[in-house]
Design an enzyme around this catalytic site. Structure first.
Site, mmCIF file in Angstrom:
data_model
loop_
_atom_site.group_PDB
_atom_site.id
_atom_site.type_symbol
_atom_site.label_atom_id
_atom_site.label_comp_id
_atom_site.label_asym_id
_atom_site.label_seq_id
_atom_site.Cartn_x
_atom_site.Cartn_y
_atom_site.Cartn_z
ATOM 1 N N GLY A 72 0.821 -1.210 0.000
ATOM 2 C CA GLY A 72 0.000 0.000 0.000
ATOM 3 C C GLY A 72 0.851 1.254 0.000
ATOM 4 O O GLY A 72 1.803 1.380 -0.782
ATOM 5 N N HIS A 107 -5.091 -13.340 1.668
ATOM 6 C CA HIS A 107 -6.509 -13.663 1.890
ATOM 7 C C HIS A 107 -7.417 -13.042 0.826
ATOM 8 O O HIS A 107 -8.611 -13.347 0.775
ATOM 9 C CB HIS A 107 -6.956 -13.295 3.303
ATOM 10 C CG HIS A 107 -7.184 -11.834 3.542
ATOM 11 N ND1 HIS A 107 -7.804 -11.356 4.672
ATOM 12 C CD2 HIS A 107 -6.868 -10.723 2.816
ATOM 13 C CE1 HIS A 107 -7.879 -10.051 4.627
ATOM 14 N NE2 HIS A 107 -7.318 -9.631 3.520
#
Length: 354
Positions: A199, A258
């Protein structure tokens, strides 16, 4: 318990499930209005009138005191706030709890951006398609918006910033515990550490600050790193983890795998393998959920919730049990691993190549 009482309890439980969204919307309302910050700014428990006066300072309209009182009554019941009657004035005084202290916007540990993210209409719309997608094996987010969440972030800078803010916020929920529980693991990294799917660099920044000997690499898609601030000791690199990953002594991934299917995760992990294969003590550090469906620890239920959340927000993402992680890691060339449980939601999985 007789049959009639059992039936009534069952009915009550269905009502609670049916209207569980009201709790989320009331929480969103409190965050949008800045109620936790208003109470905190006074430095003492406050009345509804004092909250209303603070709200008036930021709007030209007159807030609805009745609505606010009823919303606060629910949130007190849910233990987001406390209330007590002032003996002299006979007015209710509201104060923060351990939960609402996580919603203070000037605090390092602030979950407000994540609350607003998960309750945003864009993120809520896919849930309307969950049942249909079970029947059709399709993606709720794609049914709702015509594209994957990552494609929407690429095409919409405002949504991209919203997503990045929520992800930065999620880092605060685990960073302290991660630095403490994996202190020796970080100190043992001889040179560079690449954060895959990092990020805007919030997690690698914290790691490098606590471990100045580490050369940090924040790796994410080009449009993501384009918005990154300069961080001492950290280099921002744009690219695609499905193609290749910058070489480093170790790789870390927080809440990345995930989001993806087993097949996609295998590709990512094999690229991680290539990134560290020339290093003597190369390893991959995965910060993610390890599901325990029958567990009763503080965050075990949250793991099950996140697993279903992945259905709504991603195409094939999911949370995994330790047995599922073992198979995934082994298929990607990591036959040895350790699971380090932390007091926070996520575990640390330390994986070693063949």
């Amino acid at each position: 318990m007789d049959i009639a009482e059992e039936r009534l309890k069952g009915q009550a439980e269905v009502w609670e499930h049916m209207f569980a969204f009201v709790d989320s919307m009331a929480l969103k309302c409190a965050v949008e209005l800045g109620i936790p910050d208003i109470i905190n700014s006074h430095g003492h428990p406050v009345t509804i009138s004092e909250i209303i006066d603070s709200l008036k300072a930021n709007t030209s309209t007159s807030p609805n005191a009745d609505y606010l009182t009823r919303i606060m009554r629910l949130l007190v019941h849910k233990r987001l706030f406390t209330s007590e009657i002032h003996q002299e004035s006979n007015q209710l005084l509201y104060d923060l709890t351990r939960s609402s202290k996580w919603l203070l916007k000037d605090s390092k540990f602030n979950l407000s951006p994540l609350v607003l993210w998960e309750t945003n209409p864009i993120l809520l719309k896919p849930w309307q398609y969950l049942g249909k997608c079970v029947q059709e094996k399709s993606s709720p987010f794609e049914r709702a918006h015509g594209c994957e969440i990552w494609d929407l972030a690429l095409s919409d800078p405002k949504f991209n910033n919203f997503l990045n803010g929520a992800m930065r916020c999620s880092t605060t929920t685990i960073i302290n515990e991660m630095l403490l529980e994996y202190k020796d693991g970080f100190s043992g990294i001889a040179g560079s550490l690449v954060d895959v799917g990092g990020g805007t660099g919030s997690i690698i920044a914290e790691i490098v600050e606590a471990n100045p000997h580490i050369q940090g690499i924040n790796f994410d898609l080009p449009h993501v790193v384009a918005t990154c601030p300069d961080i001492p000791g950290v280099k921002h690199v744009g690219g695609d983890m499905f193609v290749d990953i910058p070489e480093a002594d170790a790789v870390i991934m927080k809440w990345t795998l995930h989001d993806w299917s087993d097949e996609d995760c295998t590709i990512i992990l094999k690229n991680c393998y290539q990134a560290i294969r020339k290093k003597k003590n190369g390893k991959v550090i995965i910060v993610d959920c390890v599901l325990r469906p029958d567990g009763n620890d503080l965050f075990d239920k949250m793991g099950l919730i996140f697993d279903v959340l992945m259905m709504a927000h991603t195409t094939a993402g999911k949370e995994r049990t330790e047995a599922e992680w073992k198979i995934l890691l082994n298929n990607a060339g990591f036959p040895r691993y350790n699971v380090i449980r932390t007091p926070a939601f996520s575990c640390i999985i330390e994986a070693f190549p063949e």
